[in-house]
Design a protein around this motif. Structure first.
Motif, PDB file in Angstrom:
ATOM      1  N   ARG A  43      17.393  27.830   6.263  1.00  0.00           N
ATOM      2  CA  ARG A  43      17.052  27.250   4.952  1.00  0.00           C
ATOM      3  C   ARG A  43      15.600  27.583   4.694  1.00  0.00           C
ATOM      4  N   TYR A  44      15.306  27.999   3.483  1.00  0.00           N
ATOM      5  CA  TYR A  44      13.908  28.326   3.174  1.00  0.00           C
ATOM      6  C   TYR A  44      13.187  27.037   2.770  1.00  0.00           C
ATOM      7  N   PRO A  45      12.080  26.695   3.459  1.00  0.00           N
ATOM      8  CA  PRO A  45      11.436  25.402   3.166  1.00  0.00           C
ATOM      9  C   PRO A  45      10.643  25.419   1.859  1.00  0.00           C
ATOM     10  N   SER A  46      10.621  24.298   1.194  1.00  0.00           N
ATOM     11  CA  SER A  46       9.796  24.166  -0.025  1.00  0.00           C
ATOM     12  C   SER A  46       8.329  24.112   0.380  1.00  0.00           C
ATOM     13  N   GLU A  47       7.442  24.166  -0.601  1.00  0.00           N
ATOM     14  CA  GLU A  47       6.007  24.008  -0.342  1.00  0.00           C
ATOM     15  C   GLU A  47       5.740  22.657   0.317  1.00  0.00           C
ATOM     16  N   THR A  48       4.631  22.533   0.962  1.00  0.00           N
ATOM     17  CA  THR A  48       4.283  21.213   1.501  1.00  0.00           C
ATOM     18  C   THR A  48       2.990  20.731   0.843  1.00  0.00           C
ATOM     19  N   THR A  49       2.928  19.435   0.601  1.00  0.00           N
ATOM     20  CA  THR A  49       1.695  18.823   0.106  1.00  0.00           C
ATOM     21  C   THR A  49       1.298  17.791   1.144  1.00  0.00           C
ATOM     22  N   GLU A  50       0.110  17.839   1.631  1.00  0.00           N
ATOM     23  CA  GLU A  50      -0.385  16.772   2.512  1.00  0.00           C
ATOM     24  C   GLU A  50      -1.837  16.591   2.171  1.00  0.00           C
ATOM     25  N   GLU A  85     -11.408   2.001  -3.637  1.00  0.00           N
ATOM     26  CA  GLU A  85     -12.211   2.361  -2.455  1.00  0.00           C
ATOM     27  C   GLU A  85     -11.365   2.914  -1.317  1.00  0.00           C
ATOM     28  N   ALA A  86     -10.087   2.585  -1.322  1.00  0.00           N
ATOM     29  CA  ALA A  86      -9.248   2.971  -0.177  1.00  0.00           C
ATOM     30  C   ALA A  86      -8.800   4.427  -0.288  1.00  0.00           C
ATOM     31  N   ASP A  87      -8.483   5.023   0.865  1.00  0.00           N
ATOM     32  CA  ASP A  87      -7.939   6.385   0.875  1.00  0.00           C
ATOM     33  C   ASP A  87      -6.425   6.329   1.050  1.00  0.00           C
ATOM     34  N   TYR A  88      -5.748   7.266   0.411  1.00  0.00           N
ATOM     35  CA  TYR A  88      -4.292   7.310   0.479  1.00  0.00           C
ATOM     36  C   TYR A  88      -3.846   8.705   0.879  1.00  0.00           C
ATOM     37  N   SER A  89      -2.858   8.765   1.749  1.00  0.00           N
ATOM     38  CA  SER A  89      -2.295  10.090   2.033  1.00  0.00           C
ATOM     39  C   SER A  89      -0.989  10.236   1.264  1.00  0.00           C
ATOM     40  N   ILE A  90      -0.793  11.457   0.800  1.00  0.00           N
ATOM     41  CA  ILE A  90       0.404  11.741  -0.009  1.00  0.00           C
ATOM     42  C   ILE A  90       1.071  12.964   0.598  1.00  0.00           C
ATOM     43  N   ALA A  91       2.365  12.868   0.823  1.00  0.00           N
ATOM     44  CA  ALA A  91       3.065  14.010   1.420  1.00  0.00           C
ATOM     45  C   ALA A  91       4.402  14.212   0.730  1.00  0.00           C
ATOM     46  N   THR A  92       4.797  15.484   0.604  1.00  0.00           N
ATOM     47  CA  THR A  92       6.131  15.780   0.055  1.00  0.00           C
ATOM     48  C   THR A  92       7.174  15.522   1.125  1.00  0.00           C
ATOM     49  N   ARG A  93       8.334  15.088   0.683  1.00  0.00           N
ATOM     50  CA  ARG A  93       9.466  15.048   1.608  1.00  0.00           C
ATOM     51  C   ARG A  93       9.920  16.490   1.770  1.00  0.00           C
ATOM     52  N   ASP A 114       0.812  -1.221   0.000  1.00  0.00           N
ATOM     53  CA  ASP A 114       0.000   0.000   0.000  1.00  0.00           C
ATOM     54  C   ASP A 114       0.840   1.263   0.000  1.00  0.00           C
ATOM     55  N   GLU A 115       2.118   1.120  -0.312  1.00  0.00           N
ATOM     56  CA  GLU A 115       2.995   2.297  -0.248  1.00  0.00           C
ATOM     57  C   GLU A 115       3.628   2.583  -1.608  1.00  0.00           C
ATOM     58  N   MET A 116       3.976   3.837  -1.764  1.00  0.00           N
ATOM     59  CA  MET A 116       4.647   4.245  -2.997  1.00  0.00           C
ATOM     60  C   MET A 116       5.625   5.380  -2.689  1.00  0.00           C
ATOM     61  N   LEU A 117       6.791   5.284  -3.275  1.00  0.00           N
ATOM     62  CA  LEU A 117       7.772   6.360  -3.151  1.00  0.00           C
ATOM     63  C   LEU A 117       7.898   6.972  -4.536  1.00  0.00           C
ATOM     64  N   ILE A 118       7.646   8.285  -4.629  1.00  0.00           N
ATOM     65  CA  ILE A 118       7.559   8.894  -5.956  1.00  0.00           C
ATOM     66  C   ILE A 118       8.675   9.923  -6.133  1.00  0.00           C
ATOM     67  N   SER A 119       9.390   9.798  -7.235  1.00  0.00           N
ATOM     68  CA  SER A 119      10.451  10.747  -7.552  1.00  0.00           C
ATOM     69  C   SER A 119       9.984  11.569  -8.747  1.00  0.00           C
ATOM     70  N   PHE A 120       9.844  12.868  -8.538  1.00  0.00           N
ATOM     71  CA  PHE A 120       9.274  13.750  -9.563  1.00  0.00           C
ATOM     72  C   PHE A 120      10.387  14.678 -10.024  1.00  0.00           C
ATOM     73  N   CYS A 121      10.773  14.590 -11.277  1.00  0.00           N
ATOM     74  CA  CYS A 121      11.878  15.423 -11.765  1.00  0.00           C
ATOM     75  C   CYS A 121      11.370  16.275 -12.913  1.00  0.00           C
ATOM     76  N   SER A 127      14.657  20.640 -11.413  1.00  0.00           N
ATOM     77  CA  SER A 127      14.640  20.292  -9.983  1.00  0.00           C
ATOM     78  C   SER A 127      13.633  19.183  -9.712  1.00  0.00           C
ATOM     79  N   ALA A 128      13.721  18.621  -8.526  1.00  0.00           N
ATOM     80  CA  ALA A 128      12.917  17.420  -8.230  1.00  0.00           C
ATOM     81  C   ALA A 128      12.226  17.526  -6.875  1.00  0.00           C
ATOM     82  N   ARG A 129      11.294  16.629  -6.659  1.00  0.00           N
ATOM     83  CA  ARG A 129      10.619  16.470  -5.374  1.00  0.00           C
ATOM     84  C   ARG A 129      10.431  14.977  -5.120  1.00  0.00           C
ATOM     85  N   ALA A 130      10.294  14.635  -3.852  1.00  0.00           N
ATOM     86  CA  ALA A 130       9.939  13.251  -3.507  1.00  0.00           C
ATOM     87  C   ALA A 130       8.606  13.269  -2.790  1.00  0.00           C
ATOM     88  N   TYR A 131       7.744  12.308  -3.100  1.00  0.00           N
ATOM     89  CA  TYR A 131       6.454  12.162  -2.419  1.00  0.00           C
ATOM     90  C   TYR A 131       6.374  10.755  -1.848  1.00  0.00           C
TER      91      TYR A 131
END
Ligand code: DGJ
Length: 755
Positions: free
Chosen positions: A703-710, A659-667, A631-638, A745-749
């Motif tokens: 350090r200036y933080p990137s946006e957050t997705t939750e 039917e299931a709910d998933y939470s997604i968050a940026t590293r 039920d997990e996924m590691l996403i690399s977005f470039c 640039s990239a992000r990880a979710y």
């Protein structure tokens, strides 16, 4: 499962059926693809006796030009590319006919080339009485793949020459398929090309003696309707590390012929009376779920049947490698300071790269002299190993065992060890290749490595190979690899727990042959994140992430001169075995903090990063790769190059439970405020002069933080509507959710099922 039914053989695995039919004593292919029923077999057959203009009839009514042949020779009326070419006393027309078959519950292991583990095997024996030779077609069935190879046995008294032998040949009906090939060169491995298949022939050859110098041996054929997640996808690969050839040809009729195996150029191999010649093993995979289905099939097969069991589902240690920090120029003091800092960051394995042995202060000398340079490594290697071990890290060394510099004691003592048919062979990186066909050279390599593991207390070895072959023919390269595989088998047999990393100037030998001994490979010397993302995406169609070795390197790429943040570098490097390769003395306190966070994140998700199914979620210019397990996924977005007024970006994730709910968050990631230039005042509460004294001082502690997705979304919403990613910077202002994406640039979710 393998079944013989009348004149047919049906090979079935979890995903595919492969149906062979003996037509006029020739093995032909009735079907390869999604599963069919046994009762379908009679109706899958076709009467090929239709007269076609100037066709040659070698068997009564049948012209071979139309028949989907499993093996094809010269001179009998089949004019597509032959899968073998033989010669004896100037005669080249052979006609092998089906004679017998047998089924081995456990695949026979007499082929001297690497073989996948396990499998049930069908062997078809074909014989040419007049030609005094026999040919065997081997089919080994695995749950997710079918392996194939061919052998030629010389039944005559005189030498039989093999000019070509493909490991497999497969005739599909041509329906508008496309071919996917990975062209390759140093720093730009696995550049994907999707091609229409023209009438005629496409050949992709690697003649340099290293499997991935020109093309990677993996390729795919996609059905005309195939997409990322749907449609027919066929994968092909070779368990071989030397020169090879891929051929895809189409004729004027219906056939698309696909082959892979030894090269047909410069290959002329004499087989003596009563001797057998083996082709390397090819691996065929299939999915009706498009490219991502094929990714999963290949990953499963490689984990279950190629990688040594000892190293499957085992975490790869986080590496620190000193190469791009020091190159050849290091002292014990420097190495000690790197070890201490690596330990402090949470690294688990310290690797001392090239330059620790013989007279090796540049690439001009020393290869072959595998004794420690005590000026650079004071107290000897075991002392350094102990220093590293005391700090809780494992220890490993770089070797290039197959090579020798002419300026070396080894060469001076044993010039006869060199592989060359000429007195003055060409140099490449100032080095020559050792002749692994010789038993004494094989013994030298085995002793060198086995003794080093023991004497230097090694947990790991990076096995490098930095030149293309020259001054010998392709038959010698074939024998060379028989020697190399013997050596590798002996070494891993004697050092079963030592972790070996495969390398050839990066990924110049990224193949299943090397992988069957060494569980992972240094993907490329190019560690620029965008270039790496491209390479990793392309390779992931054929290979799982656990086989990738990826390093976070300096912010300004040594290969591309492109600047990216450490965050971006990590977000791409995390899909695979993670490492760091940069001068740790140049890190600021904030950099160290950031790397510690990355390492903690990786340790938490390491199993997912290595052993999940590779999934391509790319869209537009964004290269988006994910690793999915349970039920997990590691996403690399470039992302690629920015455009003014960027459009909304929506990340769709298919295949989750609807039917299931998933939470997604940026590293969480951070920016150096100096990278904002004049716009620093958009993020600063007080006015700052860009790059002024205050801005520089602030950047050291803040350090200036990137946006957050939750976000929480159902599997259905993720598949059908998608995750709307924060608006990209469009020159208008900064917000908490807006994404500031520098070029490339990239992000990880991280995605997981909501509890
Ligand atoms: C080529 C490799 O790809 C590099 O990582 C490094 O090990 C050098 N060889 C050392 O010579």
């Amino acid at each position: 499962m393998i079944k013989a039914i009348g004149s047919a053989f049906i090979l079935t695995n979890e995903v595919a059926s492969y149906v062979i039919y003996i037509h006029d004593r020739r093995p032909t292919l009735l079907h390869y693809g999604g599963k069919v029923k046994e009762s379908d077999i009679p109706s899958l057959n076709l009467d090929y006796s239709i007269p076609t203009g100037r066709a040659v009839y070698s068997d009564g009514e049948t012209t071979l030009n139309l028949v989907p042949l499993e093996v094809s020779g010269l001179g009998k009326g089949d004019y597509l590319t032959p899968s073998y070419s033989l010669e004896r006393n100037g005669k080249t027309v052979f006609d092998f006919r089906y004679a017998d078959y047998w089924i081995n519950e456990e695949a026979d292991r007499s082929n001297p080339f690497p073989l996948p583990r396990g499998g049930e095997e069908l062997v078809l024996l074909l014989r040419d009485k007049e030609g005094q030779a026999s040919l065997e077609l081997h089919y080994i069935v695995y749950p997710k793949a079918i392996a194939r190879y061919a052998t030629i046995h010389n039944e005559g008294a005189e030498v039989l020459y093999i000019n070509h032998l493909a490991s497999f040949s497969l005739d599909f009906p041509y329906l508008g398929q496309k071919g996917y090939f990975l062209s390759s060169s140093w720093g730009a491995e696995a550049q994907a090309e999707l091609l229409d298949l023209p009438k005629g022939e496409l050949k992709f050859k690697g003649l340099t003696g290293a499997s991935s110098d020109c093309f990677n041996p993996f390729f795919a054929i996609f059905g005309p309707e195939a997409t990322k997640d749907e449609g027919e996808a066929y994968g092909f690969n070779l368990m071989y590390s030397g020169s090879y050839e891929i051929s895809v040809s189409r004729d004027s009729f219906y056939r698309l012929r696909v082959q892979e195996g030894l090269p047909s150029t410069d290959f002329h191999y004499g087989v003596k009376c009563n001797k057998t010649f083996y082709s390397p093993v090819a691996v065929l995979t299939y999915s009706d779920q498009g490219a991502n289905g094929l990714r999963k099939a290949n990953a499963d097969f490689i984990h279950n049947h190629v990688i040594r069991e000892r190293f499957v589902n085992v975490p790869r240690p986080i590496v620190y490698n000193n190469w791009e920090a020091t190159f050849f120029d290091f002292s014990t003091l420097k190495i000690h300071s790197l070890v201490d800092q690596a330990a402090d960051l949470g690294v688990e394995l310290f690797v001392l790269d090239d330059g620790w042995f013989g007279k090796r202060n540049d690439d001009k000398s020393g290869l072959g002299d595998w004794t420690v340079n005590k000026r650079k490594v004071l107290g000897g290697m075991a002392a350094l190993a102990d220093f590293v071990h005391e700090r809780g890290l494992k220890f490993g060394l770089w070797f290039e065992p197959e090579m020798v510099n002419p300026d070396s004691d080894l060469y001076r003592a044993h010039p006869e060890y060199v592989l060359s048919e000429r007195k003055e062979p060409a140099l490449c990186r100032n080095q020559l290749i050792l002749d692994l066909r010789q038993a004494s050279v094989q013994d030298f390599l085995v002793e060198t490595i086995v003794n080093a593991v023991k004497d230097y207390h090694l947990d790991y070895i990076k096995w490098d190979c930095n030149r293309a072959f020259s001054d010998i023919d392709q038959a010698a390269i074939y024998d060379y690899y028989l020697g190399l595989y013997k050596v590798l088998g002996r070494i891993v047999g004697q050092c079963p727990d030592t972790l070996f990393e495969n390398c050839a100037s990066g990924g110049m030998r990224f193949d299943l042959g090397m992988m069957s001994f060494f569980p992972y490979t240094w993907v490329s010397d190019d560690t620029d994140s965008y270039e790496r993302a491209k390479i990793q995406r392309a390779l992931s169609l054929g290979y799982p992430f656990s086989t990738f070795s990826n390093h976070v390197s300096a912010k300004i790429s040594h290969q591309m001169f492109r600047k990216t943040t450490f965050g971006t570098k990590f977000d791409v490097a995390m899909l695979g075995a993670l490492g760091y390769e940069l001068d740790l003395n140049h890190l600021s306190g904030l950099d160290q903090e950031e790397i510690k966070e990355q390492i903690a994140f990786y340790k938490k998700h390491r199993d997912l990063a290595l052993y999940g199914d590779p999934v391509d979620l790319s869209f537009g210019e964004n290269i988006v790769m994910a690793s999915k397990k349970g039920d997990e996924m590691l996403i690399s977005f470039c992302s690629g190059v920015n455009h003014p007024l960027p459009s909304l970006e929506i990340l769709r994730v298919k295949g989750l439970e609807e039917e299931a709910d998933y939470s997604i968050a940026t590293r969480p990631e951070y920016f150096d405020i100096r990278d904002f230039g004049d716009m620093v005042n958009q993020i600063s509460p007080v006015k700052l002069k860009p790059d002024g004294v205050v801005a520089n001082a602030v950047s050291k502690v803040y350090r200036y933080p990137s946006e957050t997705t939750e976000v929480t979304l159902s599997g259905a919403a993720l598949a059908h509507s998608g995750l709307k990613l924060g608006m990209k910077w469009s020159g208008s202002g900064i917000s908490k959710t807006g994404r500031i994406m520098f070029d490339f640039s990239a992000r990880a979710y991280y995605l997981s099922k909501a509890k």
